[in-house]
Enzyme design. Sequence first.
Site, mmCIF file in Angstrom:
data_model
loop_
_atom_site.group_PDB
_atom_site.id
_atom_site.type_symbol
_atom_site.label_atom_id
_atom_site.label_comp_id
_atom_site.label_asym_id
_atom_site.label_seq_id
_atom_site.Cartn_x
_atom_site.Cartn_y
_atom_site.Cartn_z
ATOM 1 N N GLY A 277 48.630 53.137 39.359
ATOM 2 C CA GLY A 277 49.890 52.365 39.720
ATOM 3 C C GLY A 277 50.215 52.446 41.245
ATOM 4 N N GLU A 319 43.241 56.605 38.724
ATOM 5 C CA GLU A 319 42.743 54.907 38.009
ATOM 6 C C GLU A 319 43.540 54.058 39.064
ATOM 7 O OE1 GLU A 319 44.097 55.526 34.442
ATOM 8 O OE2 GLU A 319 42.572 56.930 33.600
ATOM 9 N N PRO A 320 43.120 53.897 40.082
ATOM 10 C CA PRO A 320 43.606 52.793 40.915
ATOM 11 C C PRO A 320 42.898 51.444 40.565
ATOM 12 C CG PRO A 320 41.904 53.968 42.327
ATOM 13 C CD PRO A 320 42.104 54.507 41.077
ATOM 14 N N ARG A 363 53.478 36.780 37.047
ATOM 15 C CA ARG A 363 54.427 37.688 37.340
ATOM 16 C C ARG A 363 55.681 37.550 37.958
ATOM 17 N NH1 ARG A 363 53.362 40.902 40.926
ATOM 18 N NH2 ARG A 363 54.137 42.808 40.123
ATOM 19 N N TYR A 367 58.381 39.517 35.501
ATOM 20 C CA TYR A 367 58.939 40.576 36.175
ATOM 21 C C TYR A 367 59.949 40.467 37.113
ATOM 22 C CZ TYR A 367 54.661 42.807 34.031
ATOM 23 O OH TYR A 367 53.913 43.187 33.355
ATOM 24 N N CYS A 394 56.370 22.860 32.227
ATOM 25 C CA CYS A 394 57.591 22.355 31.696
ATOM 26 C C CYS A 394 58.389 23.512 31.567
ATOM 27 C CB CYS A 394 57.362 21.357 30.423
ATOM 28 S SG CYS A 394 58.770 20.630 29.916
#
Length: 466
Positions: A277, A319-320, A363, A367, A394
């Site tokens: 993360g 865990e990058p 994204r 987000y 559209c």
Amino acid sequence: MTPSHVAGSIHADAGAPQPRWLEVPEDVNALLPELWSRETAKNEQGVLTLAGLTVTEIAEQVGTPAYLLDEDDLRDRAKAFRTAFDGWAVYYAGKSFLCTAVARWVSEEGLGVDVCTGGELAVALRAGVDPATIGLHGNNKSVTELRSALEAGVGRIIVDSFDEIARLGELAEELDRTPRVMVRVTTGVEAHTHEYIATAHEDQKFGFSIAGGAALRALQACHDHPRLELIGIHSHIGSQIFDADGFEVAARRTLRLRAELAKITGVELPELDLGGGFGIAYTTADSPSSPKQLADAMGEIIRSECEALDASVPHLSIEPGRAISGPTTFALYRVGTVKPVELDGGHTRLYVSVDGGMSDNIRTALYGADYSATLASRRSDADPVLARVVGVHCEGGDILVRDEFLPGDVAPGDLIAVPAAGAYSRSMASNYNHVPRPPVVAVRDGQLTTVVRRETIEDLLRLDVG
């Protein structure tokens, strides 16, 4: 926190000239190095270059839109995490972007690969990644996926439910295997990120709650199971995190859980994974930490907590994903139309429509993520104007870059580049409106290599068997 519905942030900005973090640039042609890969620059004509090739040359060869990947930069970022986290196991989070070439590159740089579906596992195995360096995640792994992992001999399976513990145990018995497992826990940490990518709070689908006691019960179930080898605890607090503060709370709670299990079983678990993360810079508002800063801070947190608990320091892993793949790639688009739109308060926004859209980067719409952009095909002497880069779909929310200053003379035919497109853009791409997905083209020492080819209309029709 970014608003969870993109329409909210769009309409909230409608009466303002720009968000507070976005400043009018002194030179609208300049690149901000922190947003781009190391081999990306602009030449004297203002044309964007990547590893010795201009984007105009690249566009002639591969077309637009396209994801352009700096291979040396990706390798260097993988190497930087391996070096900074010396003594830790570093797994590349394949969900950020995975193809056989990238899986092979990170493996060659000494990283393992973290996968979360049978498809991602198949890609890693096809790339020749040592199965012992693969970890399998997922909150709802199928019997087929678990069987594939066991048959391949993956190094660890991160279990996420009591159903899965039972399912995995039955398969292990059937196949006469003893898989190494970790238990994913939720630590109750609220990472300062969007609610959909904050994954350690209690009210969401991942992991076992520490506070509710489920985590301890899951650890005991795995410890007691004759066909499972419990090796540790896994925690992941979210995505796009810029410092180690959230990891401090997660480490404290997971290490206390480890100590509690040791009191019951007499066994001190050998491993702890703090997830990934780690954030990157999408705009000037973002200030991510370097791998060394993260490693130093997280290492000190673990040492301090273990000392306080009078416990041994476990073997640690991270865990990058985004922090390795994200800055290595930019998306290249060609402008189709330009439209000035008058806003409330006498302001004007220039809508720049390009030949991609939310199908190749969801994204912004999903987000409310912010991105940057630059005119990539020439230098401009025009004054900067507030612009919004939008796509071909559209859909009113089809926005790639919500707020950016571009030259006022941007015109049809120009090339626009959007940095930090390496993570999740291609991974989350779709065929919305039956638009084929762009290719991923790696560049190294002036040479182009297509690592994921462009989809065609024929590809889409081939799947339509009606």
